[in-house]
Scaffold this motif. Structure first.
Motif, mmCIF file in Angstrom:
data_model
loop_
_atom_site.group_PDB
_atom_site.id
_atom_site.type_symbol
_atom_site.label_atom_id
_atom_site.label_comp_id
_atom_site.label_asym_id
_atom_site.label_seq_id
_atom_site.Cartn_x
_atom_site.Cartn_y
_atom_site.Cartn_z
ATOM 1 N N ARG A 1 68.460 60.616 1.806
ATOM 2 C CA ARG A 1 67.653 61.570 1.023
ATOM 3 C C ARG A 1 66.647 60.817 0.138
ATOM 4 O O ARG A 1 65.504 61.257 -0.017
ATOM 5 C CB ARG A 1 68.575 62.450 0.175
ATOM 6 N N TRP A 2 67.075 59.721 -0.426
ATOM 7 C CA TRP A 2 66.174 58.959 -1.277
ATOM 8 C C TRP A 2 64.976 58.443 -0.480
ATOM 9 O O TRP A 2 63.857 58.371 -1.004
ATOM 10 C CB TRP A 2 66.907 57.804 -1.950
ATOM 11 N N ARG A 3 65.190 58.068 0.765
ATOM 12 C CA ARG A 3 64.073 57.582 1.583
ATOM 13 C C ARG A 3 63.026 58.669 1.782
ATOM 14 O O ARG A 3 61.836 58.374 1.894
ATOM 15 C CB ARG A 3 64.590 57.063 2.930
ATOM 16 N N VAL A 63 62.377 61.088 -0.478
ATOM 17 C CA VAL A 63 61.715 61.176 -1.783
ATOM 18 C C VAL A 63 60.679 60.067 -1.927
ATOM 19 O O VAL A 63 59.580 60.280 -2.460
ATOM 20 C CB VAL A 63 62.754 61.098 -2.920
#
Length: 238
Positions: free
Chosen positions: A198-200, A202
């Motif tokens: 998920r961070w990738r 963002v």
């Protein structure tokens, strides 16, 4: 080019330079590599083919491993899409590339074909209509992919509709994991995402915001200003 001839990526890319489209060399390589990771006998589904620029790359890659490509396009009439004339150019380009035995054309709207589609496939490439609702529906074609199957999406971080769909269904969803991208061409897998996945997603959003700003400048005919931010040419970033 005679049917049945196998060529490498460089030759495949050179063969589509004159075919209109927005696929870059790096993106073409990403498609090529995705196909080459598939097993022999695999099937690739492409949603949105236009004049066949990406289809030809997919087709040549498919031939190297003994796979097939199903190209889905409605060939809608209009200035951007070209309707029947674009279909004729697509078919002529596929024939000229010697890929009529590898590429199967299915004419129709992806959103209308999907509910009754029953054929499994191994790789999904989405480059159809870029509004939120169509894109989200096109992701549902992944029901026919195996677990861990790959989905490649063009204009993923340059189209507002596609990016918003990615935020809703990938960043905030539980079915797809983001892997990487080549400019606006993103790669996902059918796998429950973790926090790092998920961070990738963002981390790509600032690049998307920059693309939106460039589009505004181009709409205002401020190309000199866009050039100050590194954008060349009159087309939207892709």
């Amino acid at each position: 080019m005679p049917g049945g001839t196998t060529i490498g990526f460089e030759s495949a890319w050179e063969s589509v330079r004159a075919v209109p489209g927005w696929l870059t060399e790096g993106q073409a390589r990403m498609l090529w590599d995705a196909v080459c990771r598939l097993p022999a006998g695999a099937t690739v589904v492409e949603i949105g083919s236009h004049q066949g620029r990406s289809t030809i790359v997919l087709g040549h890659a498919a031939r190297t491993i003994g796979a097939r490509v199903v190209a889905v396009d409605a060939f809608v009439d209009g200035r951007l899409f070209g309707g029947a004339s674009t279909r004729a150019r697509f078919e002529a380009n596929i024939a000229a590339a010697g890929l009529t035995d590898v590429v199967e054309l299915v004419v129709g709207f992806s959103t209308r074909l999907r509910p009754t589609w029953t054929r499994p496939f191994d790789l999904l490439y989405v480059d159809g209509k870029h509004d939120y609702w169509t894109y989200v529906d096109d992701l549902r074609w992944s029901a026919h992919l195996p677990s861990g199957g790959e989905i490649l999406v063009h204009d993923c971080f340059s189209s507002i509709g596609v990016t918003s769909g990615t935020v809703a269904k990938v960043l905030c969803g539980s079915r797809y994991s983001y892997v990487d991208r080549s400019r606006s061409l993103a790669r996902f897998t059918v796998r429950r995402p973790g926090l790092a996945d998920r961070w990738r997603v963002v981390a790509q959003l600032p690049w998307f915001a920059g693309n939106v700003a460039l589009k505004v400048l181009l709409r205002l005919r401020l190309r000199p200003v866009a050039r100050l931010f590194g954008h060349r040419g009159s087309y939207d970033p892709f």
